[in-house]
Design an enzyme around this catalytic site. Structure first.
Site, mmCIF file in Angstrom:
data_model
loop_
_atom_site.group_PDB
_atom_site.id
_atom_site.type_symbol
_atom_site.label_atom_id
_atom_site.label_comp_id
_atom_site.label_asym_id
_atom_site.label_seq_id
_atom_site.Cartn_x
_atom_site.Cartn_y
_atom_site.Cartn_z
ATOM 1 N N PHE A 260 10.851 -8.048 -4.218
ATOM 2 C CA PHE A 260 10.700 -7.115 -5.331
ATOM 3 C C PHE A 260 9.195 -7.131 -5.859
ATOM 4 O O PHE A 260 9.039 -7.969 -6.638
ATOM 5 C CB PHE A 260 11.925 -7.213 -6.380
ATOM 6 C CG PHE A 260 13.277 -7.137 -6.113
ATOM 7 C CD1 PHE A 260 13.657 -8.027 -5.127
ATOM 8 C CD2 PHE A 260 13.930 -6.210 -6.319
ATOM 9 C CE1 PHE A 260 14.957 -7.908 -4.582
ATOM 10 C CE2 PHE A 260 15.129 -6.061 -6.225
ATOM 11 C CZ PHE A 260 15.743 -6.787 -5.406
ATOM 12 N N ASP A 261 8.089 -6.451 -5.277
ATOM 13 C CA ASP A 261 7.072 -6.570 -5.447
ATOM 14 C C ASP A 261 6.662 -6.271 -7.092
ATOM 15 O O ASP A 261 5.582 -6.664 -7.735
ATOM 16 C CB ASP A 261 6.016 -5.741 -4.543
ATOM 17 C CG ASP A 261 5.917 -6.381 -3.268
ATOM 18 O OD1 ASP A 261 5.517 -7.263 -3.034
ATOM 19 O OD2 ASP A 261 6.481 -5.510 -2.214
ATOM 20 N N THR A 262 7.443 -5.227 -7.840
ATOM 21 C CA THR A 262 7.357 -4.834 -9.009
ATOM 22 C C THR A 262 7.714 -5.879 -9.957
ATOM 23 O O THR A 262 7.315 -6.513 -10.775
ATOM 24 C CB THR A 262 7.796 -3.811 -9.088
ATOM 25 O OG1 THR A 262 7.333 -2.506 -8.215
ATOM 26 C CG2 THR A 262 7.461 -3.199 -10.570
ATOM 27 N N GLY A 263 9.146 -6.157 -9.790
ATOM 28 C CA GLY A 263 9.770 -7.274 -10.634
ATOM 29 C C GLY A 263 9.747 -8.482 -10.418
ATOM 30 O O GLY A 263 9.853 -9.357 -11.580
ATOM 31 N N GLY A 268 1.000 -4.157 -11.492
ATOM 32 C CA GLY A 268 -0.111 -4.101 -12.507
ATOM 33 C C GLY A 268 -0.991 -5.452 -12.398
ATOM 34 O O GLY A 268 -2.051 -5.260 -12.583
ATOM 35 N N GLY A 343 -0.230 -10.116 -1.288
ATOM 36 C CA GLY A 343 -0.407 -11.001 -0.114
ATOM 37 C C GLY A 343 -0.736 -10.156 1.031
ATOM 38 O O GLY A 343 -1.801 -9.554 0.708
ATOM 39 N N TYR A 345 -0.150 -7.397 2.094
ATOM 40 C CA TYR A 345 0.416 -5.759 2.344
ATOM 41 C C TYR A 345 -0.667 -5.125 0.967
ATOM 42 O O TYR A 345 -0.926 -5.846 0.082
ATOM 43 C CB TYR A 345 1.598 -5.338 2.022
ATOM 44 C CG TYR A 345 2.197 -4.498 2.996
ATOM 45 C CD1 TYR A 345 2.393 -4.781 4.249
ATOM 46 C CD2 TYR A 345 2.224 -3.036 2.734
ATOM 47 C CE1 TYR A 345 2.744 -3.970 5.403
ATOM 48 C CE2 TYR A 345 2.976 -2.295 3.817
ATOM 49 C CZ TYR A 345 3.042 -2.717 5.104
ATOM 50 O OH TYR A 345 3.372 -1.892 6.019
ATOM 51 N N TYR A 347 -0.691 -1.430 -1.236
ATOM 52 C CA TYR A 347 -0.013 -0.263 -1.694
ATOM 53 C C TYR A 347 -0.863 0.604 -2.308
ATOM 54 O O TYR A 347 -1.527 -0.049 -3.621
ATOM 55 C CB TYR A 347 1.171 -0.664 -2.453
ATOM 56 C CG TYR A 347 2.203 -1.163 -1.609
ATOM 57 C CD1 TYR A 347 3.056 -0.735 -0.699
ATOM 58 C CD2 TYR A 347 2.421 -2.670 -1.750
ATOM 59 C CE1 TYR A 347 3.938 -1.097 0.018
ATOM 60 C CE2 TYR A 347 3.489 -3.179 -0.873
ATOM 61 C CZ TYR A 347 4.201 -2.497 0.237
ATOM 62 O OH TYR A 347 5.141 -3.125 0.714
ATOM 63 N N HIS A 395 11.698 -3.429 8.879
ATOM 64 C CA HIS A 395 11.938 -3.595 7.493
ATOM 65 C C HIS A 395 11.629 -2.269 6.690
ATOM 66 O O HIS A 395 11.644 -1.172 7.531
ATOM 67 C CB HIS A 395 10.965 -4.576 6.955
ATOM 68 C CG HIS A 395 9.477 -4.059 7.087
ATOM 69 N ND1 HIS A 395 8.904 -4.400 8.246
ATOM 70 C CD2 HIS A 395 8.546 -3.370 6.454
ATOM 71 C CE1 HIS A 395 7.404 -3.764 8.438
ATOM 72 N NE2 HIS A 395 7.447 -3.343 7.036
ATOM 73 N N HIS A 397 10.311 -0.223 3.070
ATOM 74 C CA HIS A 397 9.753 -0.391 1.844
ATOM 75 C C HIS A 397 10.604 0.737 0.741
ATOM 76 O O HIS A 397 10.369 1.794 1.080
ATOM 77 C CB HIS A 397 8.211 0.054 1.971
ATOM 78 C CG HIS A 397 7.448 -0.760 2.928
ATOM 79 N ND1 HIS A 397 6.574 -1.647 2.512
ATOM 80 C CD2 HIS A 397 7.413 -0.727 4.227
ATOM 81 C CE1 HIS A 397 6.014 -2.278 3.542
ATOM 82 N NE2 HIS A 397 6.587 -1.367 4.715
#
Ligand SMILES: [Cu+2]
Length: 593
Positions: A260-263, A268, A343, A345, A347, A395, A397
Site C-alpha cells: 500500500f504505497d500511500t498508507g 508525499g 523503491g 517504481y 509514479y 500484478h 496497480h
C-alpha cells in the site's frame, strides 16, 4: 513534545501534518503520529499551534505506523551485518554484502503468530549491477530476512532455496546515444497565463489551491471555475488517497508482495525534486513543499510540485465548405503534477485542467518493474520472461482517488447512467433504438458500483438545488478511463485489507476523518477498515455533503520492453461538465482561420 506526550527519546515522528479533522474550527492545529520502538507503540493526537496544547493524545492499540525511509536504511544495514543472512549469501556465492540491496517491504498480515504484536517488515534482496546504476539488476530470489523494525532485529531468515542469480545485463546508461532527435523548446514570450499567490492559482476561468499531505502527496483544494463573474465551486479537496499493488505469484514468499504505497509508506514523503528540462518542459512554476524528517525537523522538498501550460491540439473546429471557411481553436491545459519514487517504481500524478471545464486525472507509471530470477530457465506461470534469466510477475496497480465534492454548493447527489439496446418490436421496428436510464442513489450501499463498458456506464454528481437553462440539475460526470477488475480472492488477507478495490465507485457522506479508503493504518492491519466499515452505516447521500471515491486498476502483465526501465504507461479518467454550463463554455477562445 516527546516527554509531554509520555514517550521516551527513541520515539520518532511518522507524520506531522495539517489537521483536517474539523476538531478545532478556526484554529491552527496539526495532526501528529509517532512511533515508540521501545514499547512498540503507535501514538497520535492533535497539537494546537498557538497554545502548544496536546489534544486527544492516545496510544493506538494494535496499530502500526507507516514504514519511513529511515527504517528502509536501518533494515538494509541490519541485514548486511547479520551472520545468518551472510551465510545465506555465501550459499549463493556472494561474499560482498555491500553490493546487496535489501528492502524492507510491508509484511501484510497473514496470521503468522510469530509476527503478531511486532513491527514486521519483509525483506527482498537484489545484487546491484557492476555499473552501479541499477540496484535491482540481479534479483536474489527466495531470500527474505524478516525484520522487527521496533526492536531493530532480524527475527528469522526465510530461505526457500537457491536460484541462480541472473547475469549482469550491463549499465542502464548506454554510452551510445542517438543524435537525430532535434531540440524541442517551448516558449511563452508573453509569460504564462496563470497567476500564483502563494499556493493559490488562477488560470483561465479556473481557481484552485495547491496543497500537500504526507500520505496523499499532491492535494488540490477548493477547485472552482469562474462563470460570468461567479466562482462556481466543484471540489473542496481532491487527492489520490490510497494505492496498492498486489502481485499474483503464490509461490515461496512472493504472495507477500502487495504494498500500500500511500498508507504503508506515503506518497508525499517520497516526492522527487523536479528538474527543469528533464521532468518538466516549458514555462514552469514550481512549488516547494516543507515536510519533516523522523526527528521532527523540517525537511524541504524543492520543486516538489510542477505547474505549467501545455498546448493540447485542437479544441474545436468546423467548416463551411460553401464559403470556403474553416474555424479552429487551440486547446490548452494547465498541468499540476508531482512524481514519487518508491523503491523500484516511479509514479507521476498529473492533474489537467482544460478550457472546456474538463478535469483530467492521470497516473504515469515508470521505473523498474519488480524483477525475479527464473528458476528453471523458463518463466513461471505467474510471470513473463523480460530479461536474461529474469521474470516479472503479474500484478495490478490499484489507485483510489477521493473527491470531496461541491458542485455549485455543498449539497450534491449522485446518479448512474446506463445505455442499452432496446428490444426489437413495435417501438423499435428498425432495431436501432438506444435506451438511456439514469438511476439516482439514495444511500451509501446502493452507490458501490463497477464499471460496465457494455452499458457505456458513467456516473454524475449533480446539484438538485441548482438548475441549468433547460431546467436540469447542474452536473459533472465522472467518465472512467481504461480500467480493470481485481483478481485477488475477496476473502483473502489481501482482498480484505484492500476491500475498496472491489468497487470502482463508492459514495460516502462527508465525515472529516474519513480520508483513507483502507483506513488510517493499513500497515499490518488484518483488513476491513475504511470504506467497507464506514458504509455499513448506509448513510443518506442524496442531496447531502458527499465524497466520491473512484478506483482505477492498471493491470500489468510485464513486457520485455519494460526492462531494464519501463517506458511510462498511463491510467486515468476525466471529470466533465455535463449540463453544468448552458452551452460550450469555450466560444470566446480566440479562433484561428
Ligand atoms: Cu506494473
Amino acid at each position: 513534545m516527546k516527554r509531554d506526550a509520555g514517550m521516551d527519546s527513541t520515539a520518532w515522528f511518522e507524520t506531522i501534518s495539517l489537521d483536517e479533522s474539523d476538531r478545532f474550527p478556526g484554529k491552527r492545529s496539526v495532526y501528529v503520529c509517532c512511533y515508540e520502538p521501545a514499547g512498540n507503540r503507535t501514538l497520535s493526537g492533535l497539537v494546537l499551534l498557538e497554545s502548544d496544547e496536546l489534544h486527544d493524545w492516545q496510544h493506538l492499540e494494535g496499530v502500526q505506523a507507516r514504514i519511513v525511509p529511515d527504517e528502509f536504511q536501518m533494515a538494509c544495514e541490519l541485514a548486511r551485518k547479520d551472520e545468518r543472512f551472510l551465510a545465506a549469501l555465501r550459499k549463493r556465492g556472494l561474499e560482498d554484502a555491500s553490493k546487496v540491496l535489501i528492502e524492507s517491504w510491508s509484511a501484510g498480515n497473514f496470521g503468522n503468530p510469530e509476527e503478531q504484536n511486532r513491527r514486521i517488515a519483509y525483506g527482498h534482496c537484489w545484487l546491484m549491477n557492476d555499473a552501479g546504476d541499477n540496484p535491482y539488476a540481479r534479483p536474489i530470489a527466495n531470500l527474505h530476512p524478516v525484520f522487527d523494525l521496533g526492536s531493530r532485529e532480524i527475527i528469522r531468515i526465510d530461505d526457500f532455496g537457491v536460484v541462480p542469480i541472473p547475469p549482469d545485463g550491463g549499465p542502464i546508461r548506454r554510452q551510445q546515444q542517438r543524435d537525430d532527435l532535434t531540440e524541442i523548446s517551448i516558449t511563452q514570450p508573453d509569460g504564462p497565463s496563470f497567476e500564483v499567490d502563494g499556493f493559490h492559482v488562477k488560470w483561465h476561468d479556473w481557481e484552485l489551491q495547491v496543497g500537500y499531505a504526507q500520505r496523499d502527496g499532491l492535494v488540490l483544494y477548493d477547485i472552482g471555475i469562474n462563470d460570468n463573474g461567479r466562482l462556481r465551486p466543484l471540489m473542496k479537496r481532491a487527492s489520490m488517497a490510497e494505492m496498492v499493488v498486489p502481485y499474483g505469484d503464490p509461490r515461496a514468499a512472493n504472495f507477500r508482495r502487495n504494498a500500500f504505497d500511500t498508507g504503508e509508506y506515503g506518497i508525499g514523503v517520497s516526492l522527487d525534486s523536479l528538474t527543469l528540462g528533464c521532468d518538466c518542459l516549458g514555462h514552469i512554476h514550481y512549488f516547494d513543499i516543507c515536510t519533516h524528517d523522523w526527528q521532527g525537523n523540517p525537511r524541504l522538498i524543492n520543486n516538489a510540485v510542477c505547474m505549467h501550460e501545455e498546448d493540447y491540439g485542437i479544441l474545436w473546429k468546423y467548416s463551411v465548405p460553401a464559403a470556403q471557411q474553416t474555424t479552429v481553436t487551440r486547446s490548452r491545459r494547465l498541468v499540476v503534477s508531482s512524481i514519487a519514487t518508491i523503491g523500484n517504481y516511479v509514479y507521476g500524478f498529473f492533474w489537467y485542467f482544460y478550457l472546456d471545464g474538463t478535469i483530467g486525472v492521470e497516473v504515469k507509471a515508470t521505473g523498474i518493474p519488480f524483477p525475479s530470477a527464473l528458476e528453471n530457465g523458463k518463466a513461471s506461470p505467474y510471470g513473463r520472461h523480460i530479461g536474461d534469466q529474469i521474470e516479472s510477475h503479474v500484478h495490478q496497480h490499484v489507485f483510489s482517488f477521493r473527491f470531496d465534492m461541491a458542485v455549485d454548493g455543498e449539497l450534491n447527489s449522485v446518479s448512474e447512467m446506463n445505455f442499452s439496446a432496446a428490444p426489437s418490436g413495435k417501438d423499435n421496428p428498425y432495431g436501432n433504438a438506444i435506451l438511456s436510464e439514469e438511476t439516482r442513489f439514495t444511500t451509501e450501499q446502493q452507490a458501490q458500483r463497477e464499471i460496465d463498458a457494455r452499458q457505456s456506464r458513467y456516473w454524475r454528481v449533480l446539484n438538485p438545488n441548482v438548475k441549468n437553462r433547460y431546467g436540469e440539475p447542474v452536473a459533472y460526470k465522472l467518465l472512467p478511463g481504461a480500467n480493470s477488475f481485481p483478481l485477488q480472492q475477496a476473502d483473502s488477507s489481501m482482498g480484505q485489507r484492500a476491500a475498496f478495490m472491489y468497487k470502482h465507485l463508492w459514495v460516502t457522506r462527508y465525515t472529516a476523518d474519513e480520508l483513507y479508503p483502507a483506513g488510517w493504518f493499513p500497515n499490518q492491519h488484518a483488513g476491513g477498515d475504511g470504506l467497507p466499515q464506514w458504509t455499513q452505516a448506509d448513510r443518506a447521500i442524496d442531496n447531502e455533503n458527499i465524497v466520491i471515491w473512484h478506483t482505477v486498476n492498471y493491470h500489468h502483465w510485464p513486457r520485455p520492453e519494460d526492462w531494464p526501465v519501463q517506458p511510462v504507461v498511463y491510467a486515468g479518467f476525466h471529470w466533465m461538465p455535463d449540463g453544468f454550463f448552458d452551452e460550450n463554455p469555450t466560444m470566446d477562445v480566440p479562433r484561428r482561420e
